[in-house]
Scaffold this active site. Sequence first.
Site, PDB file in Angstrom:
ATOM      1  N   SER A  99       0.853  -1.192   0.000  1.00 35.97           N
ATOM      2  CA  SER A  99       0.000   0.000   0.000  1.00 35.97           C
ATOM      3  C   SER A  99       0.886   1.237   0.000  1.00 35.97           C
ATOM      4  O   SER A  99       1.438   1.618   1.022  1.00 35.97           O
ATOM      5  CB  SER A  99      -0.918   0.004   1.224  1.00 35.97           C
ATOM      6  OG  SER A  99      -1.806  -1.094   1.169  1.00 35.97           O
ATOM      7  N   HIS A 104       7.101  10.476  -9.549  1.00 32.91           N
ATOM      8  CA  HIS A 104       8.434  10.732 -10.078  1.00 32.91           C
ATOM      9  C   HIS A 104       8.306  11.604 -11.317  1.00 32.91           C
ATOM     10  O   HIS A 104       7.352  11.460 -12.094  1.00 32.91           O
ATOM     11  CB  HIS A 104       9.162   9.433 -10.451  1.00 32.91           C
ATOM     12  CG  HIS A 104       9.195   8.407  -9.377  1.00 32.91           C
ATOM     13  ND1 HIS A 104      10.077   8.468  -8.314  1.00 32.91           N
ATOM     14  CD2 HIS A 104       8.438   7.299  -9.184  1.00 32.91           C
ATOM     15  CE1 HIS A 104       9.878   7.428  -7.519  1.00 32.91           C
ATOM     16  NE2 HIS A 104       8.886   6.712  -8.019  1.00 32.91           N
ATOM     17  N   CYS A 127      -3.811  -2.490  -0.874  1.00 31.39           N
ATOM     18  CA  CYS A 127      -4.509  -3.692  -0.438  1.00 31.39           C
ATOM     19  C   CYS A 127      -5.719  -3.237   0.369  1.00 31.39           C
ATOM     20  O   CYS A 127      -5.784  -2.104   0.822  1.00 31.39           O
ATOM     21  CB  CYS A 127      -3.623  -4.566   0.446  1.00 31.39           C
ATOM     22  SG  CYS A 127      -2.132  -5.160  -0.347  1.00 31.39           S
TER      23      CYS A 127
END
Length: 224
Positions: A99, A104, A127
Amino acid sequence: MKRLLPESPAHLLEGFNNLTKSLRTNLYFVHPSPHDFSQELQQRYQAASLEKMLQEIADRIEAVVLASSRQDYEPWGASALMLLSDAGPGAVHMHLNKSHLCAHTYPDFGSADEAPCLRVDLDLTSCGTISPLRSLNFILDCLGPAAAVIDYSVRGFTRDAAGGMLFQDHPLQRLQDSLDSQWLEVFEVFDQIGNFDQTWQMKMLRRDLESASARQLRQIMQLG
């Protein structure tokens, strides 16, 4: 990485959803002026700005940020990362190793025949009951890319009340079904289901781009 919530003893998992859902967005921006491109990188796409944006995305999907990290690079580029916990009803308030939310930047200053181009990658993997697709419209609204490649996958399985295996906990035919209707007017959308079960991809190109920018982005996204 800076811890925002204290670590706690082991948790008892109850009502846990074992599916891993991953949303990967590659967002593209074309800039006609190298000078303006450099200024925008410094003003809008520094690590602190990315971290703020990630926090807004985490709030939008009702996730708790457990830890965060950010980094600027020389001469260009930045990254930010957050570890998440599900904040929904009956949630397990702990860090699950898949998780996370990260961003970027990848600047390209072009060539004699091409304008500078920036790619911003935003990845959200979760999750539990968190649905990464809930952030997609907000990401598009927040950044306003000229083009985008969106990938989504669901991995693993969970079980229903009778013990049967479930490989998906939300219906999904096409990724464009997750878009607000306004985006279908703004973007030309190329939607497809992946070669493997539970994988989807969508490519998006703004309809109002100048012809040179549209050609450049079509080449980058391999649209032909």
